[in-house]
Scaffold this motif. Sequence first.
Motif, PDB file in Angstrom:
ATOM      1  N   ARG A 195       0.743  -1.321  -0.016  1.00 46.07           N
ATOM      2  CA  ARG A 195      -0.031   0.080   0.089  1.00 46.07           C
ATOM      3  C   ARG A 195       0.793   1.276   0.129  1.00 46.07           C
ATOM      4  O   ARG A 195       0.444   2.097  -0.587  1.00 46.07           O
ATOM      5  CB  ARG A 195      -1.023  -0.101   1.189  1.00 46.07           C
ATOM      6  N   HIS A 196       1.872   1.276   1.083  1.00 47.40           N
ATOM      7  CA  HIS A 196       2.654   2.518   0.881  1.00 47.40           C
ATOM      8  C   HIS A 196       3.900   2.375   0.006  1.00 47.40           C
ATOM      9  O   HIS A 196       4.898   2.333   0.402  1.00 47.40           O
ATOM     10  CB  HIS A 196       3.095   2.679   2.350  1.00 47.40           C
ATOM     11  N   TYR A 253       0.871   8.471  -4.123  1.00 46.90           N
ATOM     12  CA  TYR A 253      -0.533   8.649  -3.940  1.00 46.90           C
ATOM     13  C   TYR A 253      -1.167   7.534  -4.777  1.00 46.90           C
ATOM     14  O   TYR A 253      -0.912   7.350  -6.053  1.00 46.90           O
ATOM     15  CB  TYR A 253      -1.029   9.910  -4.461  1.00 46.90           C
ATOM     16  N   ILE A 254      -1.916   6.746  -4.373  1.00 47.78           N
ATOM     17  CA  ILE A 254      -2.684   5.423  -5.023  1.00 47.78           C
ATOM     18  C   ILE A 254      -4.184   5.782  -5.076  1.00 47.78           C
ATOM     19  O   ILE A 254      -4.761   6.049  -4.240  1.00 47.78           O
ATOM     20  CB  ILE A 254      -2.488   4.198  -3.890  1.00 47.78           C
ATOM     21  N   GLU A 258      -7.753   4.450  -6.483  1.00 49.61           N
ATOM     22  CA  GLU A 258      -8.474   3.310  -6.830  1.00 49.61           C
ATOM     23  C   GLU A 258      -9.727   3.542  -7.137  1.00 49.61           C
ATOM     24  O   GLU A 258     -10.371   4.496  -6.968  1.00 49.61           O
ATOM     25  CB  GLU A 258      -8.566   2.563  -5.171  1.00 49.61           C
ATOM     26  N   ALA A 263      -6.203  -0.539  -8.104  1.00 52.64           N
ATOM     27  CA  ALA A 263      -5.286   0.886  -7.990  1.00 52.64           C
ATOM     28  C   ALA A 263      -5.293   0.972  -9.662  1.00 52.64           C
ATOM     29  O   ALA A 263      -4.664   0.211 -10.123  1.00 52.64           O
ATOM     30  CB  ALA A 263      -4.000   0.246  -7.496  1.00 52.64           C
ATOM     31  N   HIS A 280      -1.038   5.996  -9.515  1.00 49.61           N
ATOM     32  CA  HIS A 280      -0.270   6.554  -8.048  1.00 49.61           C
ATOM     33  C   HIS A 280       1.016   7.238  -8.602  1.00 49.61           C
ATOM     34  O   HIS A 280       1.980   7.101  -8.587  1.00 49.61           O
ATOM     35  CB  HIS A 280       0.085   5.203  -7.279  1.00 49.61           C
ATOM     36  N   LYS A 325      -9.189   6.985   1.672  1.00 51.48           N
ATOM     37  CA  LYS A 325      -9.570   5.620   2.016  1.00 51.48           C
ATOM     38  C   LYS A 325      -9.478   5.491   3.515  1.00 51.48           C
ATOM     39  O   LYS A 325      -9.998   4.585   4.167  1.00 51.48           O
ATOM     40  CB  LYS A 325      -9.094   4.635   1.183  1.00 51.48           C
ATOM     41  N   THR A 343      -4.052   7.275  -0.105  1.00 50.24           N
ATOM     42  CA  THR A 343      -4.790   6.299  -0.902  1.00 50.24           C
ATOM     43  C   THR A 343      -6.219   6.790  -1.115  1.00 50.24           C
ATOM     44  O   THR A 343      -6.990   7.015  -0.128  1.00 50.24           O
ATOM     45  CB  THR A 343      -4.867   5.079  -0.293  1.00 50.24           C
TER      46      THR A 343
END
Length: 348
Positions: free
Chosen positions: A223-224, A233-234, A236, A241, A244, A273, A279
């Motif tokens: 995730r990171h 930055y992700i 979704e 995804a 990012h 999120k 995210t």
Amino acid sequence: MPVASVSRDVQIAYETFGSPRDPAALLVMGFGAQMIAWHEDMCRMLADRGRYVIRYDNRDCGLSTKWEQHPVDLMAFIAAVSGGDIAAAREMMPYTLSDMAGDGIGLLTALGIERAHVVGASMGGMIAQRMAIEHPSRVLTLTSTAGIARQLGAMILDGSRAGELTKLQVPTLVIHGLDDTLIEPSGGRRTANGRARPGRQAHAGPRHGTRPPAATLGRPRHRHHRLDGTMTYIFEFRDEAIWHPANQAGQVYLGMIATAAELVGRPDGLTDKFGSGDTWVMDPVEFPELIAELLRFHAENKHWMLHLMISGVLAVSVELLDRAGVPAEPRTESERESLDELRAQLSD
């Protein structure tokens, strides 16, 4: 985070790196972006090379003074500008780019700094130019790099600085991205060529203002995810995804899409999120509806500056929807032409 009073009404949040005994470098960030968009590693690198680095939040951004007591009706403002009623448009705005330039100069004064190297990115480049034009004795050198409602209005009302730039005696460096989808490279060339004397420099390259490389698109392994040492930055969409971008691009996009949503009176359809800021989830109904409305706005509004600014954020948004498998659907021939123009920007 320290805060300095730079005028009766404005407090500016800032952070410094290095020794105050070294020559100062004032970093001015762009439209809707906080000071942290100047990456800490870069600030420390400059400090290690003998600069006293100062990054700060512009008014109406981050931890600096907000002007929430002065809401702006963007549609009324756009109508006034488009109709040529600049006096009415000015009445709607609580401050100008000159005021924002004064904030930076006021911060230098509060820190006891007489002169500084001033570096501005995107809108920060406009502010930095204002500093050099109106406070030349405080600016050692000027570096301009190009690529919220009240910040947008301040930029539009500032108009052209071309004539004033020809009188500058400050050594100036202009950096502009060849792949910039907001302001074409010719803008950077005009800024550099308009300088009054030798000592100006202009640099352009594909890595300035470019969209992220294909390798950054797709599902991250964790995730990171980190890319080139910066937090990403992700985005979704329906649990997948999509995109990012690197830290600075993500921050600028989030600020601009929020302003664009306010412009047309719709929610932006993006949700943080985990509350961590890295995210963001796209609502499968609200986000496509926003992009459809922005596409209509882009096709119908021909004010040159608004058209350019909406083009940048809209082109990226169209790419996000394409990668999500729900491409934008034009409803008119003019919208189809706009969509083709936006996709062409990303494929150049």
